[in-house]
Motif scaffolding. Structure first.
Motif, PDB file in Angstrom:
ATOM      1  N   MET A  64      -1.545   9.927   3.522  1.00 59.27           N
ATOM      2  CA  MET A  64      -1.719   8.693   2.761  1.00 59.27           C
ATOM      3  C   MET A  64      -3.194   8.363   2.567  1.00 59.27           C
ATOM      4  N   ARG A  65      -3.987   8.532   3.604  1.00 59.06           N
ATOM      5  CA  ARG A  65      -5.421   8.231   3.474  1.00 59.06           C
ATOM      6  C   ARG A  65      -6.044   9.082   2.371  1.00 59.06           C
ATOM      7  N   SER A  66      -5.672  10.364   2.323  1.00 61.71           N
ATOM      8  CA  SER A  66      -6.254  11.264   1.327  1.00 61.71           C
ATOM      9  C   SER A  66      -5.743  10.967  -0.076  1.00 61.71           C
ATOM     10  N   CYS A  67      -4.425  10.777  -0.205  1.00 58.15           N
ATOM     11  CA  CYS A  67      -3.843  10.584  -1.536  1.00 58.15           C
ATOM     12  C   CYS A  67      -4.158   9.215  -2.129  1.00 58.15           C
ATOM     13  N   LEU A  68      -3.968   8.163  -1.355  1.00 64.74           N
ATOM     14  CA  LEU A  68      -4.182   6.815  -1.871  1.00 64.74           C
ATOM     15  C   LEU A  68      -5.648   6.575  -2.228  1.00 64.74           C
ATOM     16  N   ALA A  69      -6.552   7.248  -1.516  1.00 64.82           N
ATOM     17  CA  ALA A  69      -7.979   7.101  -1.815  1.00 64.82           C
ATOM     18  C   ALA A  69      -8.319   7.587  -3.211  1.00 64.82           C
ATOM     19  N   THR A  70      -7.470   8.435  -3.781  1.00 62.60           N
ATOM     20  CA  THR A  70      -7.705   8.952  -5.136  1.00 62.60           C
ATOM     21  C   THR A  70      -7.006   8.096  -6.194  1.00 62.60           C
ATOM     22  N   GLY A  71      -6.268   7.066  -5.747  1.00 58.89           N
ATOM     23  CA  GLY A  71      -5.507   6.250  -6.689  1.00 58.89           C
ATOM     24  C   GLY A  71      -4.155   6.839  -7.031  1.00 58.89           C
ATOM     25  N   ALA A  72      -3.673   7.753  -6.196  1.00 62.75           N
ATOM     26  CA  ALA A  72      -2.410   8.434  -6.468  1.00 62.75           C
ATOM     27  C   ALA A  72      -1.206   7.513  -6.259  1.00 62.75           C
ATOM     28  N   LYS A  73      -0.071   7.922  -6.816  1.00 65.36           N
ATOM     29  CA  LYS A  73       1.211   7.251  -6.589  1.00 65.36           C
ATOM     30  C   LYS A  73       1.932   8.040  -5.491  1.00 65.36           C
ATOM     31  N   MET A  74       2.419   7.347  -4.463  1.00 62.23           N
ATOM     32  CA  MET A  74       2.955   8.038  -3.297  1.00 62.23           C
ATOM     33  C   MET A  74       4.230   7.371  -2.783  1.00 62.23           C
ATOM     34  N   GLU A  93      -4.076  -1.045  -2.567  1.00 62.30           N
ATOM     35  CA  GLU A  93      -4.490  -2.134  -3.453  1.00 62.30           C
ATOM     36  C   GLU A  93      -5.952  -1.969  -3.862  1.00 62.30           C
ATOM     37  N   ARG A  94      -6.787  -1.548  -2.911  1.00 60.53           N
ATOM     38  CA  ARG A  94      -8.213  -1.376  -3.196  1.00 60.53           C
ATOM     39  C   ARG A  94      -8.463  -0.281  -4.223  1.00 60.53           C
ATOM     40  N   LYS A  95      -7.680   0.774  -4.152  1.00 57.97           N
ATOM     41  CA  LYS A  95      -7.863   1.923  -5.048  1.00 57.97           C
ATOM     42  C   LYS A  95      -6.934   1.879  -6.262  1.00 57.97           C
ATOM     43  N   GLN A  96      -6.186   0.771  -6.394  1.00 65.19           N
ATOM     44  CA  GLN A  96      -5.220   0.627  -7.485  1.00 65.19           C
ATOM     45  C   GLN A  96      -4.261   1.816  -7.517  1.00 65.19           C
ATOM     46  N   ALA A  97      -3.838   2.205  -6.337  1.00 65.47           N
ATOM     47  CA  ALA A  97      -2.874   3.286  -6.181  1.00 65.47           C
ATOM     48  C   ALA A  97      -1.461   2.701  -6.123  1.00 65.47           C
ATOM     49  N   GLY A  98      -0.479   3.556  -5.942  1.00 68.71           N
ATOM     50  CA  GLY A  98       0.906   3.113  -5.795  1.00 68.71           C
ATOM     51  C   GLY A  98       1.491   3.654  -4.502  1.00 68.71           C
ATOM     52  N   ALA A 208      12.975   6.876  -6.610  1.00 68.70           N
ATOM     53  CA  ALA A 208      11.853   5.999  -6.268  1.00 68.70           C
ATOM     54  C   ALA A 208      10.555   6.512  -6.877  1.00 68.70           C
ATOM     55  N   ALA A 209      10.369   7.828  -6.855  1.00 72.24           N
ATOM     56  CA  ALA A 209       9.168   8.423  -7.446  1.00 72.24           C
ATOM     57  C   ALA A 209       9.126   8.192  -8.952  1.00 72.24           C
ATOM     58  N   GLU A 210      10.262   8.315  -9.603  1.00 69.66           N
ATOM     59  CA  GLU A 210      10.329   8.064 -11.049  1.00 69.66           C
ATOM     60  C   GLU A 210       9.973   6.612 -11.353  1.00 69.66           C
ATOM     61  N   TRP A 211      10.459   5.708 -10.532  1.00 69.44           N
ATOM     62  CA  TRP A 211      10.182   4.276 -10.715  1.00 69.44           C
ATOM     63  C   TRP A 211       8.711   3.971 -10.473  1.00 69.44           C
ATOM     64  N   LEU A 212       8.130   4.575  -9.447  1.00 66.48           N
ATOM     65  CA  LEU A 212       6.750   4.277  -9.065  1.00 66.48           C
ATOM     66  C   LEU A 212       5.734   4.888 -10.024  1.00 66.48           C
ATOM     67  N   SER A 213       6.124   5.907 -10.749  1.00 66.98           N
ATOM     68  CA  SER A 213       5.167   6.663 -11.580  1.00 66.98           C
ATOM     69  C   SER A 213       4.426   5.791 -12.591  1.00 66.98           C
ATOM     70  N   SER A 214       5.004   4.646 -12.959  1.00 64.20           N
ATOM     71  CA  SER A 214       4.370   3.777 -13.954  1.00 64.20           C
ATOM     72  C   SER A 214       3.856   2.470 -13.338  1.00 64.20           C
ATOM     73  N   ARG A 215       3.715   2.446 -12.009  1.00 64.35           N
ATOM     74  CA  ARG A 215       3.327   1.212 -11.334  1.00 64.35           C
ATOM     75  C   ARG A 215       2.205   1.437 -10.330  1.00 64.35           C
ATOM     76  N   THR A 216       1.509   0.361  -9.987  1.00 67.51           N
ATOM     77  CA  THR A 216       0.563   0.361  -8.879  1.00 67.51           C
ATOM     78  C   THR A 216       0.991  -0.733  -7.905  1.00 67.51           C
ATOM     79  N   GLY A 217       0.410  -0.723  -6.705  1.00 67.64           N
ATOM     80  CA  GLY A 217       0.758  -1.714  -5.700  1.00 67.64           C
ATOM     81  C   GLY A 217       1.557  -1.095  -4.578  1.00 67.64           C
ATOM     82  N   CYS A 218       1.990  -1.933  -3.646  1.00 66.92           N
ATOM     83  CA  CYS A 218       2.692  -1.483  -2.445  1.00 66.92           C
ATOM     84  C   CYS A 218       4.093  -2.098  -2.417  1.00 66.92           C
ATOM     85  N   TYR A 219       5.105  -1.269  -2.219  1.00 66.52           N
ATOM     86  CA  TYR A 219       6.489  -1.722  -2.294  1.00 66.52           C
ATOM     87  C   TYR A 219       7.309  -1.166  -1.133  1.00 66.52           C
TER      88      TYR A 219
END
Length: 228
Positions: A64-74, A93-98, A208-219
Motif C-alpha cells: 500500500m505504501r508503494s502503490c498509494l504513493a503513486t496515486g494508484a487505485k488499490m 487522500e494526500r496522493k489523491q489515490a483510491g 470492487a476494483a471495477e467500481w474503484l477504477s473511476s474514483r479516488t478516496g478511501c472506502y
C-alpha cells in the motif's frame, strides 16, 4: 481494465482468473517477485488501472505504501493490518489515490452483517447474551478473522455492549465459517455464514476494483457493497 494482482495464494489466483473472465487484462506478482514491495516502482504501477492485494498483513502495508504513493487505485482483501488504516487513508487522500478495503468481499457476509445489526437492535432489551465463533484454514495468519471483528463491532454498536466474545479456530482448509449466537434463558438464535468456496470473495474483489477504477478516496467495502 488493466489489473495487477498481488499474491498467488489460492484467493489471489482465483481473483486473477475471475478478473480475466470479466474481460480484464491481468498481471500477477507472487511474493518472490515482490519481496518488500520491490517490484512496485512508480513506472510499473502506472501501467495498471487497479491493484488488488491478497497477500499477508506485513506485505500488504508495504504494498500500500508503494502503490498509494503513486496515486494508484488499490483494492485490499488482506486483513490483519487495520492498525495502519489511519496512515493508509491519509496517504490515499494526500496522493489523491483510491483505496477500497474490506474484511470480507462476499455479498453473503455483507448481508449477514446487516442481519446481525437487526438481531442486536431487536434483542438488546430482552436479556440476550451474544457470542461469535469463527473457523478458517490453518494457514490464515490473523485471529480472530477480520470478518469476526466486523461482526462483533456491528453487534456492539447495535446493543451497546462493550465487547462481544469471539472464539477462533484454525484447522484444515476451511474457507470461512462464522456464526453469531444470541442466547437467553428461554431460547437461542443462531445466524451462520459458511463459505463453500473462495469464488464469492474473488467476485466481490473484482467488482470492487471495477467500481474503484473511476474514483479516488478511501472506502470500506461494507459501506459501498450495494453500489458495487
Amino acid at each position: 481494465m488493466r489489473v495487477l494482482v498481488l499474491g498467488m495464494g489460492k484467493t489471489g489466483k482465483l481473483v486473477a482468473s475471475v478478473a480475466a473472465e470479466h474481460g480484464h487484462s491481468v498481471h500477477v506478482l507472487d511474493a518472490k517477485e515482490n519481496a518488500g514491495a520491490s517490484a512496485l516502482t512508480p513506472p510499473f504501477v502506472s501501467g495498471f488501472d487497479v491493484v488488488i492485494d491478497f497477500t499477508t498483513p506485513e506485505a500488504t502495508v508495504q504494498n500500500m505504501r508503494s502503490c498509494l504513493a503513486t496515486g494508484a487505485k488499490m483494492v485490499v482483501g488482506t486483513t490483519g493490518w487495520y492498525d495502519k488504516l489511519a496512515d493508509m487513508r491519509a496517504l490515499a487522500e494526500r496522493k489523491q489515490a483510491g483505496l477500497l478495503y474490506g474484511t470480507n468481499f462476499s455479498v453473503g457476509v455483507q448481508t449477514m452483517l446487516k442481519l446481525a445489526a437487526a438481531m442486536g437492535n431487536e434483542l438488546k432489551k430482552a436479556g440476550y447474551a451474544f457470542s461469535i465463533a469463527e473457523t478458517h484454514h490453518a494457514s490464515k495468519l490473523d485471529s480472530p478473522s477480520g470478518t469476526a471483528i466486523s461482526l462483533a463491532k456491528v453487534v456492539e454498536a447495535a446493543t451497546g455492549a462493550s465487547a462481544i466474545p469471539v472464539e477462533a479456530k484454525r484447522e484444515g482448509d476451511v474457507m470461512g465459517f462464522h456464526s453469531l449466537t444470541a442466547a437467553s434463558d428461554a431460547d437461542r438464535l443462531v445466524l451462520t455464514h459458511e463459505a463453500s468456496s473462495r469464488r464469492g470473495f474473488a467476485e466481490g474483489a473484482v467488482r470492487a476494483a471495477e467500481w474503484l477504477s473511476s474514483r479516488t478516496g478511501c472506502y470500506d467495502f461494507q459501506d459501498v457493497y450495494a453500489e458495487v
